[in-house]
Write an enzyme that holds these catalytic residues in place. Sequence first.
Site, mmCIF file in Angstrom:
data_model
loop_
_atom_site.group_PDB
_atom_site.id
_atom_site.type_symbol
_atom_site.label_atom_id
_atom_site.label_comp_id
_atom_site.label_asym_id
_atom_site.label_seq_id
_atom_site.Cartn_x
_atom_site.Cartn_y
_atom_site.Cartn_z
ATOM 1 N N SER A 6 0.842 -1.198 0.000
ATOM 2 C CA SER A 6 0.000 0.000 0.000
ATOM 3 C C SER A 6 0.874 1.244 0.000
ATOM 4 O O SER A 6 1.589 1.518 0.971
ATOM 5 C CB SER A 6 -0.897 0.014 1.235
ATOM 6 N N HIS A 31 -1.139 -1.402 -4.165
ATOM 7 C CA HIS A 31 -2.431 -1.067 -3.532
ATOM 8 C C HIS A 31 -2.524 0.447 -3.367
ATOM 9 O O HIS A 31 -1.647 1.076 -2.764
ATOM 10 C CB HIS A 31 -2.515 -1.781 -2.188
ATOM 11 N N ASP A 33 -4.817 3.444 -2.007
ATOM 12 C CA ASP A 33 -5.908 3.756 -1.082
ATOM 13 C C ASP A 33 -6.458 5.162 -1.301
ATOM 14 O O ASP A 33 -5.766 6.144 -1.029
ATOM 15 C CB ASP A 33 -5.382 3.696 0.366
ATOM 16 N N MET A 35 -9.065 7.992 -0.164
ATOM 17 C CA MET A 35 -9.897 8.397 0.988
ATOM 18 C C MET A 35 -10.405 9.812 0.769
ATOM 19 O O MET A 35 -9.636 10.683 0.360
ATOM 20 C CB MET A 35 -9.048 8.365 2.262
ATOM 21 N N HIS A 64 -8.315 0.832 -4.061
ATOM 22 C CA HIS A 64 -9.242 0.630 -2.935
ATOM 23 C C HIS A 64 -9.926 1.964 -2.646
ATOM 24 O O HIS A 64 -9.312 2.879 -2.095
ATOM 25 C CB HIS A 64 -8.426 0.133 -1.727
ATOM 26 N N MET A 66 -12.175 4.229 -0.653
ATOM 27 C CA MET A 66 -12.858 4.453 0.632
ATOM 28 C C MET A 66 -13.534 5.811 0.515
ATOM 29 O O MET A 66 -13.117 6.794 1.132
ATOM 30 C CB MET A 66 -11.826 4.410 1.775
ATOM 31 N N MET A 138 -11.387 -6.080 5.498
ATOM 32 C CA MET A 138 -10.603 -5.093 6.260
ATOM 33 C C MET A 138 -10.296 -5.654 7.641
ATOM 34 O O MET A 138 -11.185 -6.091 8.372
ATOM 35 C CB MET A 138 -11.395 -3.784 6.423
ATOM 36 N N PHE A 144 -6.624 4.771 8.098
ATOM 37 C CA PHE A 144 -5.228 5.076 8.431
ATOM 38 C C PHE A 144 -4.337 3.846 8.317
ATOM 39 O O PHE A 144 -4.797 2.727 8.597
ATOM 40 C CB PHE A 144 -5.140 5.622 9.869
ATOM 41 N N GLY A 145 -3.093 4.084 7.952
ATOM 42 C CA GLY A 145 -2.103 3.013 7.981
ATOM 43 C C GLY A 145 -1.594 2.851 9.409
ATOM 44 O O GLY A 145 -1.878 3.682 10.282
ATOM 45 N N GLY A 146 -0.852 1.778 9.643
ATOM 46 C CA GLY A 146 -0.161 1.616 10.921
ATOM 47 C C GLY A 146 -1.008 1.176 12.104
ATOM 48 O O GLY A 146 -0.569 1.271 13.241
ATOM 49 N N ASP A 176 -6.533 -6.536 4.363
ATOM 50 C CA ASP A 176 -5.887 -5.224 4.392
ATOM 51 C C ASP A 176 -5.953 -4.625 5.797
ATOM 52 O O ASP A 176 -7.040 -4.415 6.338
ATOM 53 C CB ASP A 176 -6.636 -4.338 3.382
ATOM 54 N N GLY A 178 -2.815 -3.848 9.149
ATOM 55 C CA GLY A 178 -2.035 -4.484 10.210
ATOM 56 C C GLY A 178 -1.335 -5.758 9.785
ATOM 57 O O GLY A 178 -1.026 -6.613 10.634
ATOM 58 N N GLY A 198 1.180 -1.947 4.180
ATOM 59 C CA GLY A 198 1.691 -0.599 3.981
ATOM 60 C C GLY A 198 2.882 -0.328 4.862
ATOM 61 O O GLY A 198 4.039 -0.409 4.428
ATOM 62 N N SER A 199 2.627 -0.059 6.140
ATOM 63 C CA SER A 199 3.725 0.339 7.023
ATOM 64 C C SER A 199 4.768 -0.766 7.175
ATOM 65 O O SER A 199 5.964 -0.479 7.232
ATOM 66 C CB SER A 199 3.188 0.779 8.385
HETATM 67 C C1 DX5 Z 1 -6.331 1.499 5.618
HETATM 68 C C2 DX5 Z 1 -5.875 1.177 4.210
HETATM 69 C C3 DX5 Z 1 -4.734 0.253 4.154
HETATM 70 C C4 DX5 Z 1 -3.479 0.773 4.793
HETATM 71 C C5 DX5 Z 1 -2.815 -0.411 5.408
HETATM 72 O O1 DX5 Z 1 -7.538 2.166 5.560
HETATM 73 O O2 DX5 Z 1 -6.932 0.599 3.466
HETATM 74 O O3 DX5 Z 1 -4.476 -0.198 2.830
HETATM 75 O O4 DX5 Z 1 -2.586 1.382 3.913
HETATM 76 O O5 DX5 Z 1 -1.757 0.025 6.159
HETATM 77 P P1 DX5 Z 1 -0.981 -0.922 7.172
HETATM 78 O O6 DX5 Z 1 -0.456 -2.080 6.394
HETATM 79 O O7 DX5 Z 1 0.061 -0.014 7.717
HETATM 80 O O8 DX5 Z 1 -2.000 -1.343 8.210
HETATM 81 ZN ZN ZN Z 2 -6.468 -0.375 1.494
#
Ligand code: DX5
Ligand code: ZN
Length: 215
Positions: A6, A31, A33, A35, A64, A66, A138, A144-146, A176, A178, A198-199
């Site tokens: 991501s 990926h 994202d 938003m 993706h 959102m 999900m 948010f990531g992380g 997707d 964590g 992602g992270s």
């Molecule tokens: C969250 C996103 C994810 C996000 C995942 O809303 O849809 O794709 O980037 O990030 P990590 O892998 O850090 O949880």
């Molecule tokens: Zn995503």
Amino acid sequence: MIISPSVLSANFADLKTDIKKIEEGGASWLHYDVMDGHFVPNISFGYSILSDVRKVTDLFLDVHLMISDPNKYLDDFIKAGADLITFHYESYDNLDQIKTVITKIKDQGIKAGISIKPNTSVEAIRPLLSDLDLVLVMSVEPGFGGQSFMLNAVDKIKILRNWIDQDKIQCLIEVDGGINEETGKQCQAAGADVLVAGSYIFKHENTKKAIESLK
Ligand code: DX5
Ligand code: ZN
């Protein structure tokens, strides 16, 4: 296992470098994202940046959405180069609206996916499975990531795997939120086909090692 890094966690001032790193690290998907600050409490990026991404990579673009009314922006994302558009079950009030959007995506020659938030049951999307190329489970609240992986995603993946195998449906299961080496293994064992991370990937000192640890 398909790995879809991501880019939400990438460095946007040097995005091309980060895209090359995931390509060289062995990822086959990217990926993306989107938003809108309305469907989720965060704003990321839109279709114009996606068209710039398309110019510098041949990776499969896993978009993706959102956002509150994905139907309104489908053409823009398809024109920008999306290979797959996944939108949220929770974006609409009824299955007919959702089916219309799925058909609209597939009629333009790309793949269609539906995503469910942590509090939405898999039963809600069962009637849609045979129309879909992918279901995105999900494992965090989108936005948010992380964040930390929510365990209820594992059971959802197991149930979906059973239904898809029983009915011999061609539909991938993606997860997707964590995802790291450990949670990725749990999802793999439950029957996931695609891991988004992602992270974990972008904060790792060695991108290739991070990607390989998820495969
Ligand atoms: C969250 C996103 C994810 C996000 C995942 O809303 O849809 O794709 O980037 O990030 P990590 O892998 O850090 O949880
Ligand atoms: Zn995503």
